[in-house]
Design a protein around this motif. Structure first.
Motif, PDB file in Angstrom:
ATOM      1  N   ASP A 157      45.804  40.248  34.014  1.00 58.21           N
ATOM      2  CA  ASP A 157      44.778  39.829  33.052  1.00 58.21           C
ATOM      3  C   ASP A 157      43.631  39.057  33.692  1.00 58.21           C
ATOM      4  OD1 ASP A 157      45.782  41.044  30.859  1.00 58.21           O
ATOM      5  OD2 ASP A 157      46.730  39.260  29.989  1.00 58.21           O
ATOM      6  N   GLU A 158      43.937  38.328  34.755  1.00 55.98           N
ATOM      7  CA  GLU A 158      42.924  37.481  35.383  1.00 55.98           C
ATOM      8  C   GLU A 158      41.760  38.289  35.963  1.00 55.98           C
ATOM      9  OE1 GLU A 158      42.683  34.024  38.870  1.00 55.98           O
ATOM     10  OE2 GLU A 158      44.632  34.795  38.212  1.00 55.98           O
ATOM     11  N   LEU A 159      41.979  39.559  36.247  1.00 57.97           N
ATOM     12  CA  LEU A 159      40.922  40.381  36.833  1.00 57.97           C
ATOM     13  C   LEU A 159      39.677  40.414  35.952  1.00 57.97           C
ATOM     14  CD1 LEU A 159      42.729  43.533  38.301  1.00 57.97           C
ATOM     15  CD2 LEU A 159      41.648  41.657  39.553  1.00 57.97           C
ATOM     16  N   ALA A 160      39.867  40.546  34.648  1.00 57.03           N
ATOM     17  CA  ALA A 160      38.724  40.670  33.741  1.00 57.03           C
ATOM     18  C   ALA A 160      37.778  39.485  33.873  1.00 57.03           C
ATOM     19  CB  ALA A 160      39.213  40.804  32.300  1.00 57.03           C
ATOM     20  N   SER A 161      38.321  38.279  34.015  1.00 49.54           N
ATOM     21  CA  SER A 161      37.464  37.091  34.118  1.00 49.54           C
ATOM     22  C   SER A 161      36.690  37.072  35.423  1.00 49.54           C
ATOM     23  CB  SER A 161      38.309  35.819  33.986  1.00 49.54           C
ATOM     24  OG  SER A 161      39.250  35.725  35.042  1.00 49.54           O
ATOM     25  N   LEU A 162      37.239  37.663  36.475  1.00 55.72           N
ATOM     26  CA  LEU A 162      36.540  37.689  37.762  1.00 55.72           C
ATOM     27  C   LEU A 162      35.268  38.531  37.682  1.00 55.72           C
ATOM     28  CD1 LEU A 162      39.493  38.043  40.308  1.00 55.72           C
ATOM     29  CD2 LEU A 162      38.229  35.975  39.678  1.00 55.72           C
ATOM     30  N   PHE A 163      35.282  39.569  36.876  1.00 57.30           N
ATOM     31  CA  PHE A 163      34.082  40.396  36.740  1.00 57.30           C
ATOM     32  C   PHE A 163      33.124  39.834  35.687  1.00 57.30           C
ATOM     33  CE2 PHE A 163      37.255  43.362  38.473  1.00 57.30           C
ATOM     34  CZ  PHE A 163      36.575  43.727  39.628  1.00 57.30           C
ATOM     35  N   ALA A 164      33.653  39.137  34.702  1.00 57.16           N
ATOM     36  CA  ALA A 164      32.812  38.566  33.646  1.00 57.16           C
ATOM     37  C   ALA A 164      31.842  37.534  34.206  1.00 57.16           C
ATOM     38  CB  ALA A 164      33.678  37.945  32.563  1.00 57.16           C
ATOM     39  N   ALA A 165      32.229  36.850  35.267  1.00 60.96           N
ATOM     40  CA  ALA A 165      31.392  35.780  35.819  1.00 60.96           C
ATOM     41  C   ALA A 165      30.024  36.276  36.260  1.00 60.96           C
ATOM     42  CB  ALA A 165      32.106  35.098  36.983  1.00 60.96           C
ATOM     43  N   THR A 166      29.932  37.534  36.708  1.00 58.40           N
ATOM     44  CA  THR A 166      28.646  38.108  37.118  1.00 58.40           C
ATOM     45  C   THR A 166      28.154  39.151  36.118  1.00 58.40           C
ATOM     46  OG1 THR A 166      29.841  39.709  38.487  1.00 58.40           O
ATOM     47  CG2 THR A 166      28.981  37.728  39.596  1.00 58.40           C
ATOM     48  N   GLN A 167      28.768  39.174  34.948  1.00 52.43           N
ATOM     49  CA  GLN A 167      28.423  40.129  33.879  1.00 52.43           C
ATOM     50  C   GLN A 167      28.564  41.576  34.350  1.00 52.43           C
ATOM     51  OE1 GLN A 167      24.514  38.909  32.453  1.00 52.43           O
ATOM     52  NE2 GLN A 167      25.388  37.253  31.270  1.00 52.43           N
ATOM     53  N   THR A 168      29.509  41.789  35.257  1.00 52.92           N
ATOM     54  CA  THR A 168      29.830  43.146  35.684  1.00 52.92           C
ATOM     55  C   THR A 168      30.754  43.761  34.634  1.00 52.92           C
ATOM     56  OG1 THR A 168      29.658  42.532  38.014  1.00 52.92           O
ATOM     57  CG2 THR A 168      30.872  44.549  37.509  1.00 52.92           C
TER      58      THR A 168
END
Length: 333
Positions: A157-168
């Motif tokens: 689940d943590e993966l989604a937040s890693l991409f959200a930080a740069t709005q990817t």
């Protein structure tokens, strides 16, 4: 989160940088030449939405040996399809079974191959829907729209937040088979773009090139229907009507499919970049996959076979400047 990028080329460097910008500890497994480039210039990523960030060379974990991937939380495999078997063999000797592997590659069979070669590792299928261009000196630019899609997995689940930080854009997908075949339909433009010698936007703005793509997609859709494979709407246009839209006059195409032309003016296909760098392309895992599927169901995919031959010739130094009309004639012959 500790992340490994296995095969840090254009896609790998971009995805790894985005996650490092979000706070992940990212380790890049890459060729010596790329390691040298990044150790001098650092790693810069940008996109058509306005992202433009630089990671200093001193902040990068650069590796040329697979042993550096041991014990990380998640490994993104981003090598070309031709290299999947070799990479799996390297990883088999160093991984301990705790690392989750995400295949972020073109084609439809790479995750299955990784599962077969690494039976003790959890493997997730993934797909990246946008193009990334190597602009040189450690700069990688995402020139088209699209999301990163990964097979649903609660443990990651943590993966989604890693991409959200740069709005990817990032999406969990319950049916990656549908995603992969739908993306393959779009990737059939890769050889057309590579043989045109033009940026993607210029190529897709010309009806003759789009008619070439429509031929390839029509054959693919016939084979996909015969095989009973699912498809997913990845663009503004449903897969079943893509060939009709592509064949439409330029004025109508611009009106109906405007989102398909929302891209950086200099964006190119990965196959164009492969040919520029003298690398083997993924045509066997794109058009070859269509031809094989058609053959298994008593069909023929003549245009896909012919474009594969043209790309094979280009790999050996053949033409890469066909006009749309020239290419259309060759694919119809």
């Amino acid at each position: 989160m500790k992340v490994g990028i296995v095969g840090a080329g254009s896609i790998g460097c971009y995805v790894g940088a985005v996650m490092q910008l979000a706070g992940a500890e990212v380790h890049f497994l890459l060729r010596p030449r790329m390691a040298e480039t990044l150790s001098v210039h650092g790693l810069r990523v940008s996109d058509l939405r306005g992202l433009d960030r630089q990671l200093g060379a001193e902040s990068l974990h650069l590796h040329t040996e697979a042993a550096a991937m041991t014990g990380l939380d998640c490994l993104f495999v981003t090598v070309k399809s031709a290299d999947t078997a070799a990479v799996a063999e390297q990883l088999a000797g160093v991984l301990n079974g705790s690392e989750t592997i995400v295949s972020l590659q073109n084609g439809v069979g790479n995750a299955a191959q990784l599962r077969q070669s690494l039976p003790n590792q959890p493997v997730l299928a993934g797909m990246i829907a946008f193009n990334v261009l190597n602009c040189g000196e450690g700069h990688f630019h995402a020139g088209t729209d699209g999301a990163i899609m990964v097979e649903e997995c609660a443990a990651m689940d943590e993966l989604a937040s890693l991409f959200a930080a740069t709005q990817t854009p990032f999406e969990w997908q319950p049916d990656m088979v549908a995603v992969q075949w739908s993306k393959l339909l779009l990737n059939l433009n890769n050889p057309i773009n590579a043989l045109s010698g033009l940026p993607l936007k210029d190529e897709l703005s010309q009806r003759a090139y789009r008619r070439c793509l429509a031929l390839l997609q029509t054959e693919a859709l016939q084979a996909i229907r015969a095989a009973g494979l699912p498809l997913l709407k990845l663009t503004a246009v449903p897969p079943s009507v893509l060939p009709w839209v592509l064949r439409s006059p330029d004025w109508l195409f611009r009106k109906v499919a405007q989102p398909m032309l929302r891209m950086d003016p200099l964006a190119r296909s990965s196959m164009w970049e492969d040919l520029e760098l003298g690398r083997r392309t993924e045509v066997d895992w794109l058009n070859g996959e269509v031809a094989d599927l058609a053959r298994r169901h008593g069909l023929v995919a003549t245009a896909n076979e012919r474009v594969r031959e043209l790309i094979k010739a280009a790999e050996q130094g053949g033409r890469r400047d066909f006009s749309g009309e020239e290419l259309l004639t060759l694919l119809r012959a």
